[in-house]
Enzyme design. Structure first.
Site, PDB file in Angstrom:
ATOM      1  N   SER A  35      -6.877  -3.080  14.536  1.00 56.54           N
ATOM      2  CA  SER A  35      -6.377  -2.344  15.792  1.00 56.54           C
ATOM      3  C   SER A  35      -7.530  -1.916  16.723  1.00 56.54           C
ATOM      4  CB  SER A  35      -5.570  -1.168  15.359  1.00 56.54           C
ATOM      5  OG  SER A  35      -6.100  -0.317  14.639  1.00 56.54           O
ATOM      6  N   LYS A  51     -12.128  -7.394   6.270  1.00 58.21           N
ATOM      7  CA  LYS A  51     -11.632  -6.444   7.180  1.00 58.21           C
ATOM      8  C   LYS A  51     -12.387  -5.073   7.456  1.00 58.21           C
ATOM      9  CE  LYS A  51      -7.479  -3.457   7.630  1.00 58.21           C
ATOM     10  NZ  LYS A  51      -6.412  -2.893   6.972  1.00 58.21           N
ATOM     11  N   ARG A  59      -3.695   3.865  12.600  1.00 60.26           N
ATOM     12  CA  ARG A  59      -3.303   4.926  11.932  1.00 60.26           C
ATOM     13  C   ARG A  59      -2.230   5.900  12.829  1.00 60.26           C
ATOM     14  NH1 ARG A  59      -8.866   6.695   8.538  1.00 60.26           N
ATOM     15  NH2 ARG A  59      -8.795   4.771   7.370  1.00 60.26           N
ATOM     16  N   ARG A  91     -11.214   7.746   3.424  1.00 64.10           N
ATOM     17  CA  ARG A  91     -10.715   6.744   2.283  1.00 64.10           C
ATOM     18  C   ARG A  91     -12.187   6.104   1.598  1.00 64.10           C
ATOM     19  NH1 ARG A  91      -5.609   6.675   3.604  1.00 64.10           N
ATOM     20  NH2 ARG A  91      -4.867   5.733   5.580  1.00 64.10           N
ATOM     21  N   CYS A 105      -0.141   4.318   1.676  1.00 61.60           N
ATOM     22  CA  CYS A 105      -0.485   5.302   2.787  1.00 61.60           C
ATOM     23  C   CYS A 105       0.592   5.614   3.892  1.00 61.60           C
ATOM     24  CB  CYS A 105      -1.654   5.126   3.328  1.00 61.60           C
ATOM     25  SG  CYS A 105      -1.811   3.379   4.236  1.00 61.60           S
ATOM     26  N   CYS A 149       0.791  -1.234  -0.070  1.00 56.01           N
ATOM     27  CA  CYS A 149      -0.124   0.077  -0.035  1.00 56.01           C
ATOM     28  C   CYS A 149       0.771   1.388  -0.060  1.00 56.01           C
ATOM     29  CB  CYS A 149      -0.974   0.135   1.120  1.00 56.01           C
ATOM     30  SG  CYS A 149      -2.223   1.092   1.037  1.00 56.01           S
ATOM     31  N   LYS A 207     -12.344  -4.634   2.064  1.00 54.01           N
ATOM     32  CA  LYS A 207     -12.060  -3.603   3.313  1.00 54.01           C
ATOM     33  C   LYS A 207     -12.746  -2.618   3.259  1.00 54.01           C
ATOM     34  CE  LYS A 207      -7.842  -1.068   4.181  1.00 54.01           C
ATOM     35  NZ  LYS A 207      -6.344  -1.018   4.021  1.00 54.01           N
ATOM     36  N   GLU A 222     -16.573  -7.933  -4.400  1.00 47.21           N
ATOM     37  CA  GLU A 222     -15.311  -7.729  -4.527  1.00 47.21           C
ATOM     38  C   GLU A 222     -14.327  -8.769  -4.258  1.00 47.21           C
ATOM     39  OE1 GLU A 222     -13.426  -5.029  -4.786  1.00 47.21           O
ATOM     40  OE2 GLU A 222     -14.376  -3.124  -4.320  1.00 47.21           O
TER      41      GLU A 222
HETATM   42  C1  PBG Z   1      -4.169   0.772   4.912  1.00 48.92           C
HETATM   43  C2  PBG Z   1      -4.228   0.099   6.096  1.00 48.92           C
HETATM   44  C3  PBG Z   1      -5.087   0.211   7.081  1.00 48.92           C
HETATM   45  C4  PBG Z   1      -4.726  -0.650   8.124  1.00 48.92           C
HETATM   46  C5  PBG Z   1      -3.718  -1.471   7.567  1.00 48.92           C
HETATM   47  N1  PBG Z   1      -3.228  -0.828   6.415  1.00 48.92           N
HETATM   48  C6  PBG Z   1      -6.434   0.939   7.160  1.00 48.92           C
HETATM   49  C7  PBG Z   1      -6.454   2.329   6.867  1.00 48.92           C
HETATM   50  O1  PBG Z   1      -5.611   3.157   7.367  1.00 48.92           O
HETATM   51  O2  PBG Z   1      -7.414   2.666   6.066  1.00 48.92           O
HETATM   52  C8  PBG Z   1      -5.502  -0.907   9.304  1.00 48.92           C
HETATM   53  C9  PBG Z   1      -5.119  -2.191  10.236  1.00 48.92           C
HETATM   54  C10 PBG Z   1      -5.718  -2.057  11.599  1.00 48.92           C
HETATM   55  O3  PBG Z   1      -6.385  -1.197  12.022  1.00 48.92           O
HETATM   56  O4  PBG Z   1      -5.373  -2.938  12.416  1.00 48.92           O
HETATM   57  N2  PBG Z   1      -3.516   0.491   3.823  1.00 48.92           N
END
Ligand code: PBG
Length: 324
Positions: free
Chosen positions: A278, A249, A204, A218, A121, A119, A194, A234
């Site tokens: 998380s 997720k 984050r 997002r 981000c 990714c 997701k 999807e």
């Molecule tokens: C984005 C990403 C996210 C998570 C992992 N990679 C979500 C986001 O920021 O939109 C979240 C994982 C978590 O909350 O444990 N690529």
């Protein structure tokens, strides 16, 4: 269907009998454990928003790798934190980037299966998962960048590349790019369904990946959490594009999606992974380990073949789990 006695309480009489008739259990091979690795840091730093978790440096990653090996889990999922970010997220496909170096080191010191998150981000100054142009995320320009990242991870020795940007055709673009470079043996675990979820907050905070400029959230790429038919679509598309493992997720508010995905795609033997994210972890951890256990059982019972969990190591360490 089991042949149940008329008196149902027979099966609940004592612990031995309950264990004998239990329909769901957790085993080490069910779990993937996420690991954060930070560039340019000497010592691991505790993550405030996720108790018990750290941003590891390349130097002190050995300790957690040993623990994962000892626990016998299915694998680890790597997230990188680069020391510099830019508009396109170019550090993500640097062959000497933090994740690439971590993959090489882990492969040298262990036999763990390595899953690497693909990714942008964490690598872009704007914090979005895609290529930002004139205030919008450009799908097809993002595909080129995701393919470069995946190829770079494949070259480093990653076993699974795991696109998590929710761009259309991300799986087929990556499959094509890594196949053309001769990495047919590298597999894809796709973040297929997701959702644009509030439960990602602590993650984050841990990696500093919230959107900073451009769209404020997002929601133009991650899914609307009111939809389930769309989630199944999807997943179907990702299996057709060549994903070996598909993912839902988050998990807990999405058990219906896991269950439907299992019903629809399980018969084709596509493994369904569920990411217990998380925010879910932080909430359950604050409540206590028995709440974690009950929730993980719920995710497995719903149909998950694989659970990505920050609690994998502590849950597998529980005596009451080993016994059951
Ligand atoms: C984005 C990403 C996210 C998570 C992992 N990679 C979500 C986001 O920021 O939109 C979240 C994982 C978590 O909350 O444990 N690529």
């Amino acid at each position: 269907m089991q042949n149940y006695p008329k008196r149902m309480r027979e099966r609940r009489k004592n612990q031995k009998i309950r264990d004998k008739y239990s329909e769901t259990s957790l085993s080490p091979a069910d779990f993937i454990f996420p690991i954060f690795i930070k560039e340019d840091t000497e010592k691991k730093e505790p993550i405030k928003s996720m108790p018990g978790h750290f941003r590891y440096s390349l130097n002190d990653i050995d300790e957690i790798i040993r623990k994962c090996e000892k626990a016998g889990i299915l694998g680890i999922l790597l997230f990188g934190m680069p020391s510099k970010k830019d508009a396109t997220g170019s550090e993500a496909w640097n062959d000497e980037g933090i994740v690439q170096r971590a993959i090489k080191k882990i492969k040298r010191i262990s036999r763990l299966t390595v899953f690497a998150d693909v990714c942008l981000c964490q690598y872009t100054s704007h914090g979005h998962c895609g290529f930002l142009e004139k205030g919008r995320i450009d799908n097809d320009k993002t595909l080129k960048l995701l393919s470069r990242i995946a190829l770079s991870y494949a070259k480093a020795g990653g076993d699974y590349v795991c696109p998590s940007a929710m761009m259309d055709f991300q799986v087929s673009a990556i499959r094509k790019a890594i196949d053309m470079a001769g990495f047919r043996n590298v597999k894809i675990m796709s973040y297929s369904a997701k959702f644009a979820s509030n439960f990602y907050g602590p993650f984050r905070e841990a990696v500093g990946s919230s959107p900073k400029t451009g769209p404020k959230d997002r929601k133009t790429y991650q899914m609307d959490f009111r939809n389930s038919e769309e989630a199944l679509k999807e997943i179907e598309l990702d299996t057709k594009e060549g994903a070996e493992i598909v993912m839902v997720k988050p998990s807990l508010a999405y058990l219906d999606i896991i269950s439907k995905a299992k019903e629809k795609f399980g018969k084709y033997k596509v493994p369904i992974a569920a990411y217990n994210v998380s925010g879910e972890y932080a909430m359950l951890k604050a409540a206590g380990d028995e709440f974690l256990y009950e929730s993980l059982i719920g995710i497995k019972r719903a149909g998950a073949d694989i659970i990505i969990s920050y609690a994998a190591l502590e849950i597998l360490d529980q005596k009451w789990l080993k016994k059951g």
